[in-house]
Design an enzyme around this catalytic site. Sequence first.
Site, PDB file in Angstrom:
ATOM      1  N   SER A 107       0.822  -1.205   0.000  1.00  0.00           N
ATOM      2  CA  SER A 107       0.000   0.000   0.000  1.00  0.00           C
ATOM      3  C   SER A 107       0.858   1.258   0.000  1.00  0.00           C
ATOM      4  O   SER A 107       0.335   2.346  -0.166  1.00  0.00           O
ATOM      5  CB  SER A 107      -0.973   0.004   1.182  1.00  0.00           C
ATOM      6  OG  SER A 107      -0.416  -0.607   2.304  1.00  0.00           O
ATOM      7  N   HIS A 133      -2.971  -3.468  -6.046  1.00  0.00           N
ATOM      8  CA  HIS A 133      -3.338  -3.007  -4.707  1.00  0.00           C
ATOM      9  C   HIS A 133      -4.825  -3.230  -4.438  1.00  0.00           C
ATOM     10  O   HIS A 133      -5.676  -2.502  -4.953  1.00  0.00           O
ATOM     11  CB  HIS A 133      -2.964  -1.514  -4.561  1.00  0.00           C
ATOM     12  CG  HIS A 133      -3.160  -0.987  -3.183  1.00  0.00           C
ATOM     13  ND1 HIS A 133      -3.492   0.327  -2.918  1.00  0.00           N
ATOM     14  CD2 HIS A 133      -3.077  -1.592  -1.966  1.00  0.00           C
ATOM     15  CE1 HIS A 133      -3.597   0.497  -1.614  1.00  0.00           C
ATOM     16  NE2 HIS A 133      -3.349  -0.646  -1.020  1.00  0.00           N
ATOM     17  N   GLU A 174      -6.053  -1.088  -7.574  1.00  0.00           N
ATOM     18  CA  GLU A 174      -5.173  -0.135  -8.248  1.00  0.00           C
ATOM     19  C   GLU A 174      -4.067  -0.937  -8.925  1.00  0.00           C
ATOM     20  O   GLU A 174      -3.368  -1.708  -8.261  1.00  0.00           O
ATOM     21  CB  GLU A 174      -4.569   0.852  -7.236  1.00  0.00           C
ATOM     22  CG  GLU A 174      -5.594   1.798  -6.631  1.00  0.00           C
ATOM     23  CD  GLU A 174      -4.996   2.770  -5.607  1.00  0.00           C
ATOM     24  OE1 GLU A 174      -5.509   3.876  -5.478  1.00  0.00           O
ATOM     25  OE2 GLU A 174      -4.009   2.397  -4.925  1.00  0.00           O
ATOM     26  N   ASN A 201      -4.975   6.475  -1.445  1.00  0.00           N
ATOM     27  CA  ASN A 201      -4.352   6.913  -0.191  1.00  0.00           C
ATOM     28  C   ASN A 201      -3.742   8.305  -0.290  1.00  0.00           C
ATOM     29  O   ASN A 201      -3.477   8.949   0.719  1.00  0.00           O
ATOM     30  CB  ASN A 201      -3.285   5.910   0.256  1.00  0.00           C
ATOM     31  CG  ASN A 201      -3.919   4.719   0.945  1.00  0.00           C
ATOM     32  OD1 ASN A 201      -5.045   4.815   1.449  1.00  0.00           O
ATOM     33  ND2 ASN A 201      -3.234   3.598   0.948  1.00  0.00           N
TER      34      ASN A 201
HETATM   35  P1  NAI Z   1      -0.393  -9.494   7.793  1.00  0.00           P
HETATM   36  O1  NAI Z   1       0.595  -9.175   8.858  1.00  0.00           O
HETATM   37  O2  NAI Z   1      -1.759  -9.907   8.191  1.00  0.00           O
HETATM   38  O3  NAI Z   1       0.190 -10.664   6.870  1.00  0.00           O
HETATM   39  C1  NAI Z   1       1.536 -10.708   6.454  1.00  0.00           C
HETATM   40  C2  NAI Z   1       1.912 -12.160   6.343  1.00  0.00           C
HETATM   41  O4  NAI Z   1       3.111 -12.237   5.616  1.00  0.00           O
HETATM   42  C3  NAI Z   1       2.150 -12.848   7.678  1.00  0.00           C
HETATM   43  O5  NAI Z   1       1.256 -13.941   7.787  1.00  0.00           O
HETATM   44  C4  NAI Z   1       3.602 -13.290   7.622  1.00  0.00           C
HETATM   45  O6  NAI Z   1       3.792 -14.568   8.193  1.00  0.00           O
HETATM   46  C5  NAI Z   1       3.854 -13.339   6.140  1.00  0.00           C
HETATM   47  N1  NAI Z   1       5.228 -13.125   5.741  1.00  0.00           N
HETATM   48  C6  NAI Z   1       6.111 -12.235   6.222  1.00  0.00           C
HETATM   49  N2  NAI Z   1       7.277 -12.328   5.562  1.00  0.00           N
HETATM   50  C7  NAI Z   1       7.136 -13.319   4.652  1.00  0.00           C
HETATM   51  C8  NAI Z   1       7.989 -13.882   3.664  1.00  0.00           C
HETATM   52  N3  NAI Z   1       9.237 -13.443   3.489  1.00  0.00           N
HETATM   53  N4  NAI Z   1       7.491 -14.868   2.895  1.00  0.00           N
HETATM   54  C9  NAI Z   1       6.249 -15.321   3.051  1.00  0.00           C
HETATM   55  N5  NAI Z   1       5.391 -14.821   3.976  1.00  0.00           N
HETATM   56  C10 NAI Z   1       5.834 -13.831   4.760  1.00  0.00           C
HETATM   57  O7  NAI Z   1      -0.388  -8.234   6.823  1.00  0.00           O
HETATM   58  P2  NAI Z   1      -1.562  -7.638   5.909  1.00  0.00           P
HETATM   59  O8  NAI Z   1      -2.321  -6.651   6.686  1.00  0.00           O
HETATM   60  O9  NAI Z   1      -2.271  -8.754   5.239  1.00  0.00           O
HETATM   61  O10 NAI Z   1      -0.698  -6.812   4.834  1.00  0.00           O
HETATM   62  C11 NAI Z   1       0.104  -7.465   3.898  1.00  0.00           C
HETATM   63  C12 NAI Z   1       0.424  -6.511   2.755  1.00  0.00           C
HETATM   64  O11 NAI Z   1      -0.770  -6.025   2.178  1.00  0.00           O
HETATM   65  C13 NAI Z   1       1.275  -5.303   3.127  1.00  0.00           C
HETATM   66  O12 NAI Z   1       2.130  -5.013   2.068  1.00  0.00           O
HETATM   67  C14 NAI Z   1       0.218  -4.201   3.285  1.00  0.00           C
HETATM   68  O13 NAI Z   1       0.750  -2.921   3.052  1.00  0.00           O
HETATM   69  C15 NAI Z   1      -0.752  -4.597   2.174  1.00  0.00           C
HETATM   70  N6  NAI Z   1      -2.115  -4.110   2.381  1.00  0.00           N
HETATM   71  C16 NAI Z   1      -2.741  -4.246   3.588  1.00  0.00           C
HETATM   72  C17 NAI Z   1      -4.036  -3.770   3.761  1.00  0.00           C
HETATM   73  C18 NAI Z   1      -4.725  -3.906   5.066  1.00  0.00           C
HETATM   74  O14 NAI Z   1      -5.750  -3.234   5.286  1.00  0.00           O
HETATM   75  N7  NAI Z   1      -4.250  -4.743   5.970  1.00  0.00           N
HETATM   76  C19 NAI Z   1      -4.776  -3.139   2.647  1.00  0.00           C
HETATM   77  C20 NAI Z   1      -4.057  -3.133   1.390  1.00  0.00           C
HETATM   78  C21 NAI Z   1      -2.766  -3.565   1.294  1.00  0.00           C
END
Ligand code: NAI
Length: 519
Positions: free
Chosen positions: A122, A143, A155, A193
């Site tokens: 994001s 995105h 996006e 954003n």
């Molecule tokens: P989250 O913390 O729920 O999930 C991240 C996951 O990635 C974790 O389960 C972790 O174990 C895993 N992980 C970390 N490093 C890793 C690696 N090297 N290889 C494989 N898995 C790995 O995070 P969330 O909230 O789902 O966000 C993830 C991405 O999505 C970020 O880039 C965030 O900016 C983007 N995003 C999040 C939104 C939200 O509202 N949470 C909305 C839009 C985008």
Amino acid sequence: MNKFTTDSVIAIIGGTMGAGIAQVAAKANHQVLLFDVAKGAAEKGIDNIRKGLGKLVLRSRMTQLELDALVSRIVPISDIKQLSSADLVIEAIVEKLEVKQMLFRQLEDICHENAILASNTSSISITAIGAKLLRPQNLIGMHFFNPAPIMKLVEVISGLDTDKQVADNIFELAINWGKLAVHAKSTPGFIANRVARPFYAESLRVLQEGATDIATIDALFRECGGFKMGPFELMDLIGHDVNYAVTCSVFEAFYQDQRFLPSLLQKELLDAGHLGRKSGRGFYQYPQNTQTENSKQQPDLALDTQLITIEGDLGIAETLLPLFENNGLKINRVPAADHQQTSEGRIIIGDAILMLTNGQFTTQRATDLKCPNLVHVDLSLDYQKAKVIALSPCSTLSLQALNCVIALFQTIEKTVVVIDDVPGMVLMRTVCMLANEGFDAVNQQVCNEDAVDIAMKAGLNYPCGPIKWANNLGLSFTLKVLNNLAITYGEDRFRASPLLQRKVAQQQLDVIKKSITTG
Ligand code: NAI
């Protein structure tokens, strides 16, 4: 570059967002490989998808057979090397540049040469992620918004080296997945954003300047603006740590452009540990019903005249007139005085004169117009449907004249809210600033005008795209509000986008040309 079909294998890497995106791809009949570095996380994600969809089965919006088929298309993967068959990998892992770069570099060795690699980041630059890759032309931003199965927007972000055909194929894929896709260049905040910053910033500013209280500002956004939530309710929900961090990252990424200046008021909350709902306290206390009655609501008053005079064109507020007439008021229409321009029309009732706020203090405009009985009216999305109307009198308005105006709006069944004199009031300045940011994104070739409006409606549930809203208001009036805000505050923050200025000049030139050709 092959287009995607339902035979294309989609791999998703990540947790919360990852599971949501996996559900979207599986619903569109793809075979989905779900991987997460944390042991058991992919299985847990699939379990959550099953539980979520189970509710739809209970409500007969999906059959158990459909649920089982959808979930069976998602395969949990424990070793990243098993992603070799993927045609598209969407990454939704931790928001850290180096970690994402490392993952994509690893995927380039595992996946076939034509596989497309997409990031759900994001805030991180797609160009910067691509810098460490062998095939940056195959990297793209995809995105999604949270929750991915529900929110319509995707996006599609092109980095400097992204192949145009890759962007087009991903755009088409997102559409086939039932999403609304928009193209954008990799710039800070992408579209949604970035353009959304004034929604929070202007509310924080008018609160800081004591225009009115928190609940009243939220109520104005809901009841006059048609937003699902007010800015303070939304910031409390998002969490002030997250919301403030996004603002700071956009501010820094734009080399501290004052337009994105973070708020000291929000920083105070953060310093105090009041993070919003998750900490039990933010702008509001939790648990509680945040939609509290706004305290500025006026008591019922009786109207002692049935005659109102409308001088000139009320612009976007013209839709009030049928409401006045349907409620037995007599309207006397007179042409605008020479000095008045479009949307500078006035409603005259008793001793009071009402005008749409133009970005000045009411008191300043009253002084300029030599009109010591002026009342400003705030913007509404739809003056007919809005349940509330916000007013801001100049310092010299008599109580009797104010009561007459309050009674006028109560006659057409509006709840009247009186706020202190702040430039541009609440909604007018916010909507003009949102539109300004949208025009500036377009001016800087980030995206087109349609993309701005689609992004804000589909990604953030806005009731109307800001560019369409500004067009409804009148672009020259929007520009006037911004210019008045810039003069009043003397801050670069309110500078009008060159594109908006150019469009207004173009409209004026069209009128000049028409008047010349018609003689
Ligand atoms: P989250 O913390 O729920 O999930 C991240 C996951 O990635 C974790 O389960 C972790 O174990 C895993 N992980 C970390 N490093 C890793 C690696 N090297 N290889 C494989 N898995 C790995 O995070 P969330 O909230 O789902 O966000 C993830 C991405 O999505 C970020 O880039 C965030 O900016 C983007 N995003 C999040 C939104 C939200 O509202 N949470 C909305 C839009 C985008």
